[in-house]
Design a protein around this motif. Structure first.
Motif, PDB file in Angstrom:
ATOM      1  N   CYS A  88      -1.185  -5.318   6.504  1.00 12.56           N
ATOM      2  CA  CYS A  88      -0.092  -5.654   7.396  1.00 12.56           C
ATOM      3  C   CYS A  88      -0.318  -7.019   8.061  1.00 12.56           C
ATOM      4  O   CYS A  88       0.630  -7.682   8.434  1.00 12.56           O
ATOM      5  CB  CYS A  88      -0.007  -4.579   8.466  1.00 12.56           C
ATOM      6  SG  CYS A  88       0.354  -2.940   7.767  1.00 12.56           S
ATOM      7  N   SER A  89      -1.566  -7.402   8.311  1.00 12.72           N
ATOM      8  CA  SER A  89      -1.809  -8.680   9.002  1.00 12.72           C
ATOM      9  C   SER A  89      -3.112  -9.259   8.458  1.00 12.72           C
ATOM     10  O   SER A  89      -3.672  -8.735   7.509  1.00 12.72           O
ATOM     11  CB  SER A  89      -1.898  -8.454  10.516  1.00 12.72           C
ATOM     12  OG  SER A  89      -2.961  -7.589  10.811  1.00 12.72           O
ATOM     13  N   ASN A  90      -3.570 -10.346   9.085  1.00 11.47           N
ATOM     14  CA  ASN A  90      -4.833 -10.973   8.666  1.00 11.47           C
ATOM     15  C   ASN A  90      -4.937 -11.134   7.159  1.00 11.47           C
ATOM     16  O   ASN A  90      -5.783 -10.487   6.542  1.00 11.47           O
ATOM     17  CB  ASN A  90      -6.033 -10.179   9.197  1.00 11.47           C
ATOM     18  CG  ASN A  90      -7.347 -10.794   8.735  1.00 11.47           C
ATOM     19  OD1 ASN A  90      -7.431 -12.000   8.507  1.00 11.47           O
ATOM     20  ND2 ASN A  90      -8.364  -9.983   8.561  1.00 11.47           N
ATOM     21  N   PRO A  91      -4.160 -11.988   6.504  1.00 15.38           N
ATOM     22  CA  PRO A  91      -3.110 -12.815   7.083  1.00 15.38           C
ATOM     23  C   PRO A  91      -1.781 -12.053   7.181  1.00 15.38           C
ATOM     24  O   PRO A  91      -1.625 -11.021   6.521  1.00 15.38           O
ATOM     25  CB  PRO A  91      -2.980 -13.945   6.053  1.00 15.38           C
ATOM     26  CG  PRO A  91      -3.292 -13.275   4.744  1.00 15.38           C
ATOM     27  CD  PRO A  91      -4.344 -12.244   5.066  1.00 15.38           C
ATOM     28  N   SER A  92      -0.845 -12.593   7.988  1.00 10.73           N
ATOM     29  CA  SER A  92       0.517 -12.056   8.010  1.00 10.73           C
ATOM     30  C   SER A  92       1.313 -12.794   6.943  1.00 10.73           C
ATOM     31  O   SER A  92       1.444 -14.014   7.013  1.00 10.73           O
ATOM     32  CB  SER A  92       1.163 -12.297   9.372  1.00 10.73           C
ATOM     33  OG  SER A  92       0.559 -11.446  10.321  1.00 10.73           O
ATOM     34  N   LEU A  93       1.806 -12.081   5.988  1.00 11.12           N
ATOM     35  CA  LEU A  93       2.526 -12.700   4.874  1.00 11.12           C
ATOM     36  C   LEU A  93       3.875 -12.019   4.719  1.00 11.12           C
ATOM     37  O   LEU A  93       3.979 -10.810   4.927  1.00 11.12           O
ATOM     38  CB  LEU A  93       1.733 -12.497   3.563  1.00 11.12           C
ATOM     39  CG  LEU A  93       0.325 -13.088   3.512  1.00 11.12           C
ATOM     40  CD1 LEU A  93      -0.379 -12.659   2.230  1.00 11.12           C
ATOM     41  CD2 LEU A  93       0.394 -14.611   3.598  1.00 11.12           C
ATOM     42  N   PRO A  94       4.914 -12.775   4.364  1.00  5.81           N
ATOM     43  CA  PRO A  94       6.200 -12.125   4.119  1.00  5.81           C
ATOM     44  C   PRO A  94       6.107 -11.183   2.915  1.00  5.81           C
ATOM     45  O   PRO A  94       5.355 -11.449   1.976  1.00  5.81           O
ATOM     46  CB  PRO A  94       7.158 -13.290   3.845  1.00  5.81           C
ATOM     47  CG  PRO A  94       6.311 -14.476   3.567  1.00  5.81           C
ATOM     48  CD  PRO A  94       4.946 -14.226   4.139  1.00  5.81           C
ATOM     49  N   TRP A  95       6.838 -10.080   3.001  1.00  5.73           N
ATOM     50  CA  TRP A  95       6.896  -9.147   1.871  1.00  5.73           C
ATOM     51  C   TRP A  95       7.576  -9.837   0.698  1.00  5.73           C
ATOM     52  O   TRP A  95       8.422 -10.716   0.886  1.00  5.73           O
ATOM     53  CB  TRP A  95       7.676  -7.884   2.300  1.00  5.73           C
ATOM     54  CG  TRP A  95       7.349  -6.713   1.424  1.00  5.73           C
ATOM     55  CD1 TRP A  95       8.097  -6.251   0.368  1.00  5.73           C
ATOM     56  CD2 TRP A  95       6.200  -5.870   1.497  1.00  5.73           C
ATOM     57  NE1 TRP A  95       7.461  -5.179  -0.218  1.00  5.73           N
ATOM     58  CE2 TRP A  95       6.299  -4.930   0.462  1.00  5.73           C
ATOM     59  CE3 TRP A  95       5.076  -5.837   2.338  1.00  5.73           C
ATOM     60  CZ2 TRP A  95       5.325  -3.938   0.233  1.00  5.73           C
ATOM     61  CZ3 TRP A  95       4.105  -4.860   2.110  1.00  5.73           C
ATOM     62  CH2 TRP A  95       4.240  -3.935   1.080  1.00  5.73           C
ATOM     63  N   GLY A  96       7.208  -9.466  -0.503  1.00  6.20           N
ATOM     64  CA  GLY A  96       7.804 -10.062  -1.697  1.00  6.20           C
ATOM     65  C   GLY A  96       9.202  -9.520  -1.968  1.00  6.20           C
ATOM     66  O   GLY A  96       9.670  -8.601  -1.304  1.00  6.20           O
ATOM     67  N   SER A  97       9.857 -10.115  -2.946  1.00  3.52           N
ATOM     68  CA  SER A  97      11.190  -9.642  -3.313  1.00  3.52           C
ATOM     69  C   SER A  97      11.055  -8.413  -4.221  1.00  3.52           C
ATOM     70  O   SER A  97       9.968  -8.114  -4.725  1.00  3.52           O
ATOM     71  CB  SER A  97      11.975 -10.760  -3.983  1.00  3.52           C
ATOM     72  OG  SER A  97      11.155 -11.473  -4.876  1.00  3.52           O
ATOM     73  N   GLY A  98      12.185  -7.732  -4.431  1.00  6.54           N
ATOM     74  CA  GLY A  98      12.130  -6.516  -5.233  1.00  6.54           C
ATOM     75  C   GLY A  98      13.498  -6.149  -5.764  1.00  6.54           C
ATOM     76  O   GLY A  98      14.417  -6.970  -5.737  1.00  6.54           O
ATOM     77  N   PHE A  99      13.630  -4.918  -6.227  1.00  8.06           N
ATOM     78  CA  PHE A  99      14.904  -4.480  -6.815  1.00  8.06           C
ATOM     79  C   PHE A  99      14.967  -2.954  -6.793  1.00  8.06           C
ATOM     80  O   PHE A  99      13.945  -2.280  -6.607  1.00  8.06           O
ATOM     81  CB  PHE A  99      15.055  -5.020  -8.249  1.00  8.06           C
ATOM     82  CG  PHE A  99      13.843  -4.836  -9.127  1.00  8.06           C
ATOM     83  CD1 PHE A  99      13.577  -3.627  -9.753  1.00  8.06           C
ATOM     84  CD2 PHE A  99      12.948  -5.891  -9.311  1.00  8.06           C
ATOM     85  CE1 PHE A  99      12.454  -3.461 -10.556  1.00  8.06           C
ATOM     86  CE2 PHE A  99      11.812  -5.737 -10.116  1.00  8.06           C
ATOM     87  CZ  PHE A  99      11.578  -4.520 -10.746  1.00  8.06           C
ATOM     88  N   ASN A 100      16.171  -2.437  -6.987  1.00  9.93           N
ATOM     89  CA  ASN A 100      16.367  -0.986  -7.044  1.00  9.93           C
ATOM     90  C   ASN A 100      16.034  -0.454  -8.432  1.00  9.93           C
ATOM     91  O   ASN A 100      16.228  -1.148  -9.435  1.00  9.93           O
ATOM     92  CB  ASN A 100      17.822  -0.616  -6.714  1.00  9.93           C
ATOM     93  CG  ASN A 100      18.137  -0.851  -5.246  1.00  9.93           C
ATOM     94  OD1 ASN A 100      19.000  -1.662  -4.925  1.00  9.93           O
ATOM     95  ND2 ASN A 100      17.443  -0.169  -4.361  1.00  9.93           N
ATOM     96  N   VAL A 101      15.538   0.746  -8.466  1.00 14.70           N
ATOM     97  CA  VAL A 101      15.262   1.431  -9.735  1.00 14.70           C
ATOM     98  C   VAL A 101      15.690   2.890  -9.604  1.00 14.70           C
ATOM     99  O   VAL A 101      15.849   3.399  -8.490  1.00 14.70           O
ATOM    100  CB  VAL A 101      13.768   1.370 -10.129  1.00 14.70           C
ATOM    101  CG1 VAL A 101      13.407   0.022 -10.685  1.00 14.70           C
ATOM    102  CG2 VAL A 101      12.857   1.750  -8.973  1.00 14.70           C
ATOM    103  N   ASN A 102      15.865   3.518 -10.748  1.00 10.70           N
ATOM    104  CA  ASN A 102      16.308   4.918 -10.777  1.00 10.70           C
ATOM    105  C   ASN A 102      15.354   5.769 -11.591  1.00 10.70           C
ATOM    106  O   ASN A 102      14.583   5.241 -12.405  1.00 10.70           O
ATOM    107  CB  ASN A 102      17.705   5.003 -11.399  1.00 10.70           C
ATOM    108  CG  ASN A 102      18.736   4.296 -10.553  1.00 10.70           C
ATOM    109  OD1 ASN A 102      18.919   4.618  -9.380  1.00 10.70           O
ATOM    110  ND2 ASN A 102      19.374   3.291 -11.122  1.00 10.70           N
ATOM    111  N   ALA A 103      15.467   7.066 -11.381  1.00  8.21           N
ATOM    112  CA  ALA A 103      14.647   8.005 -12.159  1.00  8.21           C
ATOM    113  C   ALA A 103      14.822   7.714 -13.649  1.00  8.21           C
ATOM    114  O   ALA A 103      15.935   7.475 -14.115  1.00  8.21           O
ATOM    115  CB  ALA A 103      15.081   9.429 -11.852  1.00  8.21           C
ATOM    116  N   GLY A 104      13.719   7.703 -14.366  1.00  7.35           N
ATOM    117  CA  GLY A 104      13.748   7.445 -15.801  1.00  7.35           C
ATOM    118  C   GLY A 104      13.462   5.998 -16.153  1.00  7.35           C
ATOM    119  O   GLY A 104      13.089   5.703 -17.283  1.00  7.35           O
TER     120      GLY A 104
END
Ligand SMILES: *[C@@H]1O[C@H](CO)[C@@H](O)[C@H](O)[C@H]1NC(C)=O
Ligand SMILES: *[C@@H]1O[C@H](CO)[C@@H](O)[C@H](O)[C@H]1NC(C)=O
Ligand SMILES: *[C@@H]1O[C@H](CO)[C@@H](O)[C@H](O)[C@H]1NC(C)=O
Length: 218
Positions: A88-104
């Motif tokens: 979460c910190s040390n260092p504080s970095l922005p979360w990366g990008s992502g996308f939606n996924v579905n079962a299967g």
């Protein structure tokens, strides 16, 4: 999203309710003097029954347990979303990008150490959609490779969680971390592992695992 040992710190940092998450995880521990250099594989997306704090992730933790670098399948919105980040910190970095996924769906993940960054790549197999993000974490020495189910206020109601074509590379020469059974936290998980092989070339250990299945709570 919390590291498996830094849980209390993480709870404080996130101002989350001080309710203990329920954990199921398998952990490969590299021996002292050895560190992980890459972690990749394919995650099969299970069914999400409802919105809830389901965090399912393969991730790496450093020797100082200062956080966790993870590819998190997140069920909070009611539709799975996957993205990589450092919590979460040390260092504080922005979360990366992502996308939606579905079962299967299947998602390939790759985390690779470079000269100053670790690079995460996630790709949805059905569409080829993918994201790549850099995280300034090269100074960390990651010695724990983890397959985790982290639940808060929900239960393990999504069936088995399957990872396939897992490849973990590490520095060093002692390959026993790969070939022996991983740590099973509190013996909480029924699991199956198949097709383990290991090789060493130029002081890089390559551990291949055909499948890692977290089957059910024990
Ligand atoms: C990707 O999907 C194709 C079919 O849609 C399948 O044949 C292939 O094995 C999948 N790859 C992975 C890594 O799951
Ligand atoms: C590390 O990541 C940052 C941010 O994406 C990028 O600007 C930089 O070029 C990267 N450095 C290396 C050595 O890859
Ligand atoms: C061993 O690693 C070197 C690079 O460090 C590479 O050129 C060579 O092909 C590798 N050998 C095998 C058998 O993978």
């Amino acid at each position: 999203m919390c590291s498996v040992l830094g849980l209390i710190v993480c709870l404080l940092l996130n101002f989350r309710p001080a309710r203990a998450a329920t954990w199921y995880f398998l952990r490969y521990n590299a021996p002292s003097g050895s560190q992980f250099l890459s972690f990749s594989g394919t995650m099969s997306i299970p069914t999400l029954k409802k919105a809830g704090t389901y965090y399912l992730w393969p991730g790496l933790q450093p020797t100082d347990n200062s956080g966790v670098y993870q590819n998190v399948l997140d069920g909070r919105s009611g539709t799975w979303w996957i993205g990589s980040g450092w919590c979460c910190s040390n260092p504080s970095l922005p979360w990366g990008s992502g996308f939606n996924v579905n079962a299967g769906d299947t998602v390939t993940f790759s985390n690779m150490k470079g000269s100053s960054n670790w690079t995460s790549t996630l790709k949805k197999n059905s569409t080829g959609e993918g994201v790549s993000n850099d995280f300034a974490l090269a100074s960390k020495s990651f010695n724990q490779a983890i397959f985790a189910i982290e639940l808060d206020g929900v239960s393990w109601d999504f069936g088995s969680l399957t990872f396939s074509n897992v490849v973990i590379t590490a520095s060093g020469a002692d390959t026993s971390w790969c070939t022996k059974a991983p740590e099973n936290y509190k013996s909480a998980t029924n699991y199956a592992i198949s097709g383990v092989s290991v090789s060493v070339n130029n002081s890089v250990i390559t551990c291949r695992i055909n499948s890692v299945i977290l089957q059910s709570p024990r």
